[in-house]
Design a protein around this motif. Structure first.
Motif, PDB file in Angstrom:
ATOM      1  N   PHE A 135       0.861  -1.175   0.000  1.00  0.00           N
ATOM      2  CA  PHE A 135       0.000   0.000   0.000  1.00  0.00           C
ATOM      3  C   PHE A 135       0.899   1.227   0.000  1.00  0.00           C
ATOM      4  CE2 PHE A 135      -2.739   3.229   1.890  1.00  0.00           C
ATOM      5  CZ  PHE A 135      -3.916   3.025   1.183  1.00  0.00           C
ATOM      6  N   LYS A 136       1.276   1.674  -1.158  1.00  0.00           N
ATOM      7  CA  LYS A 136       2.229   2.791  -1.290  1.00  0.00           C
ATOM      8  C   LYS A 136       1.571   3.983  -1.969  1.00  0.00           C
ATOM      9  CE  LYS A 136       5.923   0.490   0.055  1.00  0.00           C
ATOM     10  NZ  LYS A 136       6.566   0.713   1.281  1.00  0.00           N
ATOM     11  N   GLY A 137       1.996   5.169  -1.546  1.00  0.00           N
ATOM     12  CA  GLY A 137       1.610   6.382  -2.247  1.00  0.00           C
ATOM     13  C   GLY A 137       0.274   6.978  -1.864  1.00  0.00           C
ATOM     14  N   ARG A 138      -0.427   6.429  -0.879  1.00  0.00           N
ATOM     15  CA  ARG A 138      -1.734   6.978  -0.511  1.00  0.00           C
ATOM     16  C   ARG A 138      -1.777   7.394   0.960  1.00  0.00           C
ATOM     17  NH1 ARG A 138      -6.504   4.025  -3.604  1.00  0.00           N
ATOM     18  NH2 ARG A 138      -7.380   6.099  -3.384  1.00  0.00           N
ATOM     19  N   GLU A 139      -0.600   7.507   1.560  1.00  0.00           N
ATOM     20  CA  GLU A 139      -0.532   7.890   2.970  1.00  0.00           C
ATOM     21  C   GLU A 139      -1.138   9.267   3.206  1.00  0.00           C
ATOM     22  OE1 GLU A 139       2.063   6.716   1.196  1.00  0.00           O
ATOM     23  OE2 GLU A 139       2.404   4.753   2.132  1.00  0.00           O
ATOM     24  N   ARG A 140      -0.919  10.190   2.269  1.00  0.00           N
ATOM     25  CA  ARG A 140      -1.479  11.533   2.385  1.00  0.00           C
ATOM     26  C   ARG A 140      -3.005  11.469   2.403  1.00  0.00           C
ATOM     27  NH1 ARG A 140      -3.687  14.710  -1.158  1.00  0.00           N
ATOM     28  NH2 ARG A 140      -2.898  13.548  -2.936  1.00  0.00           N
ATOM     29  N   GLU A 170      -5.571  12.752   5.297  1.00  0.00           N
ATOM     30  CA  GLU A 170      -6.632  13.705   4.994  1.00  0.00           C
ATOM     31  C   GLU A 170      -7.999  13.173   5.420  1.00  0.00           C
ATOM     32  OE1 GLU A 170      -6.219  14.496   0.821  1.00  0.00           O
ATOM     33  OE2 GLU A 170      -4.542  15.894   1.130  1.00  0.00           O
ATOM     34  N   ILE A 171      -8.235  11.894   5.191  1.00  0.00           N
ATOM     35  CA  ILE A 171      -9.493  11.281   5.624  1.00  0.00           C
ATOM     36  C   ILE A 171      -9.605  11.372   7.141  1.00  0.00           C
ATOM     37  CG2 ILE A 171     -10.700   9.071   5.871  1.00  0.00           C
ATOM     38  CD1 ILE A 171      -9.645   8.397   3.017  1.00  0.00           C
ATOM     39  N   HIS A 172      -8.523  11.021   7.835  1.00  0.00           N
ATOM     40  CA  HIS A 172      -8.532  11.061   9.293  1.00  0.00           C
ATOM     41  C   HIS A 172      -8.776  12.482   9.798  1.00  0.00           C
ATOM     42  CE1 HIS A 172      -6.761  10.857  13.392  1.00  0.00           C
ATOM     43  NE2 HIS A 172      -7.467   9.751  13.407  1.00  0.00           N
ATOM     44  N   GLY A 213     -12.284   0.255  -9.559  1.00  0.00           N
ATOM     45  CA  GLY A 213     -10.918  -0.219  -9.734  1.00  0.00           C
ATOM     46  C   GLY A 213      -9.828   0.762  -9.357  1.00  0.00           C
ATOM     47  N   VAL A 214     -10.187   1.935  -8.808  1.00  0.00           N
ATOM     48  CA  VAL A 214      -9.155   2.910  -8.457  1.00  0.00           C
ATOM     49  C   VAL A 214      -8.647   2.741  -7.023  1.00  0.00           C
ATOM     50  CG1 VAL A 214      -9.903   4.615 -10.163  1.00  0.00           C
ATOM     51  CG2 VAL A 214     -10.786   4.731  -7.823  1.00  0.00           C
ATOM     52  N   GLY A 215      -9.256   1.825  -6.259  1.00  0.00           N
ATOM     53  CA  GLY A 215      -8.751   1.528  -4.924  1.00  0.00           C
ATOM     54  C   GLY A 215      -9.537   2.119  -3.769  1.00  0.00           C
ATOM     55  N   LEU A 271      -8.460   1.627   0.045  1.00  0.00           N
ATOM     56  CA  LEU A 271      -8.179   2.801   0.866  1.00  0.00           C
ATOM     57  C   LEU A 271      -9.014   2.765   2.150  1.00  0.00           C
ATOM     58  CD1 LEU A 271      -6.731   5.585   1.081  1.00  0.00           C
ATOM     59  CD2 LEU A 271      -8.770   6.554  -0.037  1.00  0.00           C
ATOM     60  N   ALA A 272     -10.294   2.450   2.029  1.00  0.00           N
ATOM     61  CA  ALA A 272     -11.162   2.378   3.209  1.00  0.00           C
ATOM     62  C   ALA A 272     -10.708   1.269   4.160  1.00  0.00           C
ATOM     63  CB  ALA A 272     -12.609   2.152   2.778  1.00  0.00           C
TER      64      ALA A 272
END
Length: 118
Positions: A23-28, A32-34, A52-54, A58-59
Motif C-alpha cells: 500500500f504505497k503512495g496513498r498515505e497523504r 486527509e481522511i482522518h 478499480g481505483v482503490g 483505501l477504506a
C-alpha cells in the motif's frame, strides 16, 4: 435499549488487511481522511470514484490503521442494500426487534441505537 457495556469494539469482522508494503503512495489520503473525520462534526465521509481505483482498499487500510481511535467499528458493505447491511448490526448491538416490525421500522430503531453510541 442496548447495554453499552456489552457492545464489542468490533461490531463486524474487520476488512481484509493489505500489508503496508503493498500500500504505497496513498498515505497523504489516509491522513486527509482522518483529519476530515476528526475535525468539526464530520461523522460521515463518502469516498467515490471509478471502479478499480482503490476506494475499498483505501477504506480498508484506513479502518485497519485507525480502528483503535474509535469506540466501535464496523465494516459494512452496501450489497444488496445498505439497509440490509446495517440491520446486521442489531446482533452485536443486542437489539431485539418485534418480529412483526417491518424492515423500515427496524432500521429506524437501529439508527436510534447507533446515534447513542460513543
Amino acid at each position: 435499549m442496548s447495554n453499552p457495556t456489552l457492545i464489542p469494539h468490533q461490531l463486524t469482522r474487520p476488512p481484509f488487511l493489505l500489508q503496508k508494503e503493498f500500500f504505497k503512495g496513498r498515505e497523504r489520503e489516509l491522513r486527509e481522511i482522518h483529519e476530515k473525520l476528526f475535525s468539526g462534526n464530520n461523522l460521515l465521509l463518502l469516498v467515490n470514484g471509478w471502479g478499480g481505483v482503490g476506494k475499498t482498499t483505501l477504506a480498508a487500510r484506513y479502518y485497519n490503521d485507525y480502528q483503535d481511535e474509535y469506540t466501535h467499528t464496523a465494516w459494512v458493505l452496501s450489497e444488496p442494500s445498505i439497509a440490509q447491511a446495517l440491520l446486521q448490526l442489531a446482533i452485536p448491538l443486542n437489539i431485539d426487534f418485534d418480529p412483526k416490525a417491518a424492515a423500515r421500522q427496524r432500521l429506524d430503531i437501529l439508527l436510534i441505537h447507533l446515534a447513542q453510541l460513543d
